[in-house]
Design an enzyme around this catalytic site. Structure first.
Site, PDB file in Angstrom:
ATOM      1  N   SER A  71       0.793  -1.240   0.000  1.00 60.85           N
ATOM      2  CA  SER A  71       0.000   0.000   0.000  1.00 60.85           C
ATOM      3  C   SER A  71       0.817   1.278   0.000  1.00 60.85           C
ATOM      4  O   SER A  71       0.278   2.340  -0.300  1.00 60.85           O
ATOM      5  CB  SER A  71      -0.903   0.032   1.226  1.00 60.85           C
ATOM      6  OG  SER A  71      -2.164  -0.428   0.906  1.00 60.85           O
ATOM      7  N   LYS A  74       0.641   3.431  -3.000  1.00 62.30           N
ATOM      8  CA  LYS A  74      -0.549   4.237  -3.335  1.00 62.30           C
ATOM      9  C   LYS A  74      -0.261   5.739  -3.292  1.00 62.30           C
ATOM     10  O   LYS A  74      -0.842   6.517  -4.043  1.00 62.30           O
ATOM     11  CB  LYS A  74      -1.685   3.914  -2.351  1.00 62.30           C
ATOM     12  CG  LYS A  74      -2.220   2.492  -2.469  1.00 62.30           C
ATOM     13  CD  LYS A  74      -3.145   2.158  -1.308  1.00 62.30           C
ATOM     14  CE  LYS A  74      -3.692   0.741  -1.412  1.00 62.30           C
ATOM     15  NZ  LYS A  74      -4.453   0.349  -0.199  1.00 62.30           N
ATOM     16  N   TYR A 197      -1.932  -2.081 -10.804  1.00 63.10           N
ATOM     17  CA  TYR A 197      -2.054  -1.902  -9.353  1.00 63.10           C
ATOM     18  C   TYR A 197      -1.301  -3.024  -8.617  1.00 63.10           C
ATOM     19  O   TYR A 197      -0.536  -2.763  -7.677  1.00 63.10           O
ATOM     20  CB  TYR A 197      -3.536  -1.859  -8.965  1.00 63.10           C
ATOM     21  CG  TYR A 197      -3.744  -1.914  -7.469  1.00 63.10           C
ATOM     22  CD1 TYR A 197      -3.462  -0.802  -6.668  1.00 63.10           C
ATOM     23  CD2 TYR A 197      -4.180  -3.077  -6.840  1.00 63.10           C
ATOM     24  CE1 TYR A 197      -3.624  -0.856  -5.283  1.00 63.10           C
ATOM     25  CE2 TYR A 197      -4.343  -3.132  -5.470  1.00 63.10           C
ATOM     26  CZ  TYR A 197      -4.065  -2.026  -4.691  1.00 63.10           C
ATOM     27  OH  TYR A 197      -4.210  -2.097  -3.327  1.00 63.10           O
ATOM     28  N   TYR A 249      -4.532   3.232   7.607  1.00 62.81           N
ATOM     29  CA  TYR A 249      -5.741   2.403   7.681  1.00 62.81           C
ATOM     30  C   TYR A 249      -6.705   3.004   8.718  1.00 62.81           C
ATOM     31  O   TYR A 249      -6.745   4.214   8.879  1.00 62.81           O
ATOM     32  CB  TYR A 249      -5.391   0.946   8.029  1.00 62.81           C
ATOM     33  CG  TYR A 249      -4.365   0.328   7.100  1.00 62.81           C
ATOM     34  CD1 TYR A 249      -4.596   0.244   5.737  1.00 62.81           C
ATOM     35  CD2 TYR A 249      -3.171  -0.166   7.583  1.00 62.81           C
ATOM     36  CE1 TYR A 249      -3.669  -0.340   4.878  1.00 62.81           C
ATOM     37  CE2 TYR A 249      -2.232  -0.761   6.730  1.00 62.81           C
ATOM     38  CZ  TYR A 249      -2.488  -0.830   5.383  1.00 62.81           C
ATOM     39  OH  TYR A 249      -1.572  -1.396   4.546  1.00 62.81           O
ATOM     40  N   VAL A 267       0.918  -3.718   3.899  1.00 62.75           N
ATOM     41  CA  VAL A 267       0.747  -5.015   4.565  1.00 62.75           C
ATOM     42  C   VAL A 267       2.001  -5.901   4.556  1.00 62.75           C
ATOM     43  O   VAL A 267       2.003  -6.941   5.193  1.00 62.75           O
ATOM     44  CB  VAL A 267      -0.443  -5.821   4.002  1.00 62.75           C
ATOM     45  CG1 VAL A 267      -1.767  -5.207   4.384  1.00 62.75           C
ATOM     46  CG2 VAL A 267      -0.324  -6.012   2.503  1.00 62.75           C
TER      47      VAL A 267
END
Ligand code: GLU
Length: 316
Positions: A71, A74, A197, A249, A267
């Site tokens: 992540s 991102k 992605y 998160y 993660v």
């Protein structure tokens, strides 16, 4: 927990070593396994690196252990989409509201706009990657690779086992993408976008790379070691804002309260935190808490922020 760590005048190797020693023995958390390849990560791997704006990186632990960005990627693709499309288009497709929901939640699309909440949750990140320009899938991938290279200061490569592992098991992300396609929030290049992605998530870095990527954001978009620009300076504030409010998160609020820095976790156990105008911080330790944040990573960042008074709103 931070009580017996003395206040530090500056961040040096001694302080990082103290933090590493202090948290190495922590055994809480579980290595992510919903992407089968990630389950192979060593739960004892642990490194802390800090990059300063003169391009120096200091670090302790397994600093050259490679792991996938997940992540954390991102943040950087959000920057690319902003450069490609501008703020207004981005805002029409992806919101900037914290969700309080887990990263992979089956989305709440805004009732009126149909946007996913923000670019740091999976749905928003997939919609963001969809906006990255390029004639072909290869063009788009090459643009991602060039941008990430500018942040890290060296070429980064996709871990094909992790990519394939997520590509074959990522049904939830596929479902999110299809739901967004239904509402015309993503275009027809659905499979291509999902592959991109999964590839951005599977880019391999070590903790030193990560600290330099963070320092590039701290340095207003210029890699402090190479001098290469990774993102237009006008968009750095957009990235730092969504990191601050949505980067950790469903712990983002408590993180902002306790640590007080824009940050993003992934993660695979990485965390980056940015001290604007000063430092890039990176921690890698795979065991995660129930919300998906690295357990040792959280402890280190909280201690570091307290000891060196890094909280953005701390003026004491
Ligand atoms: N590739 C992962 C996924 O989409 C990234 C999740 C994360 O690091 O939060 O599930």
């Amino acid at each position: 927990m931070t009580d017996f760590l003395p206040a530090a005048k500056s961040i040096d190797l001694d302080l990082l070593t103290q933090l590493h020693d202090r948290h190495q023995t922590c055994r809480s958390g579980t290595v992510a396994s919903y992407i089968p390849e990630l389950a192979k990560m060593n739960p004892d791997a642990f490194s802390i690196c800090v990059a300063t704006l003169d391009g120096n990186v200091m670090g302790v632990g397994d600093q050259s252990q490679l792991f996938t960005l997940q992540s954390i990627s991102k943040v950087f693709t959000y920057g690319m989409a902003l450069e490609d499309r501008g703020r207004e288009v981005l805002l029409s497709k992806v919101g900037v509201e914290p969700t309080g929901d887990p990263f992979n939640s089956i989305i709440r699309l805004d009732e009126n706009s149909k946007r996913p909440d923000n670019p740091m949750v999976n749905a928003g990140a997939i919609a963001t990657t969809n906006l990255i320009q390029g004639k072909t899938a290869t063009d788009r991938l090459n643009r991602i690779l060039t941008t990430f290279k500018n942040y890290a200061g060296r070429d980064l490569y996709v871990d094909s086992s992790v990519f394939t592992s997520e590509r074959t098991t990522g049904h939830r992300n596929r479902a999110l993408a299809h739901l967004m396609r239904h509402f015309e929030m993503v275009d027809d290049r659905l499979d291509e976008t999902l592959d991109l992605y999964f590839q951005q998530c599977a880019l391999l870095v070590d903790c030193r790379d990560l600290a330099l990527m963070a320092a590039t954001l701290a340095n207003n978009g210029i890699n402090p070691r190479t001098g290469d620009r990774a993102i237009e300076s006008e968009y750095v504030r957009d990235l730092l804002s969504v990191m601050y409010t949505c980067g950790m998160y469903n712990f983002a609020g408590e993180w902002a309260y306790r640590v007080g820095l824009p940050a993003k976790s992934g993660v695979s156990g990485g965390i980056i935190a940015i001290v604007p105008g000063k430092l890039g911080i990176a921690v890698f330790s795979p065991p995660l808490d129930a919300r998906g944040n690295s357990v040792r990573g959280l402890k280190v960042c909280e201690d570091l922020s307290t000891a060196a008074k890094l909280h953005l709103f701390d003026r004491s």
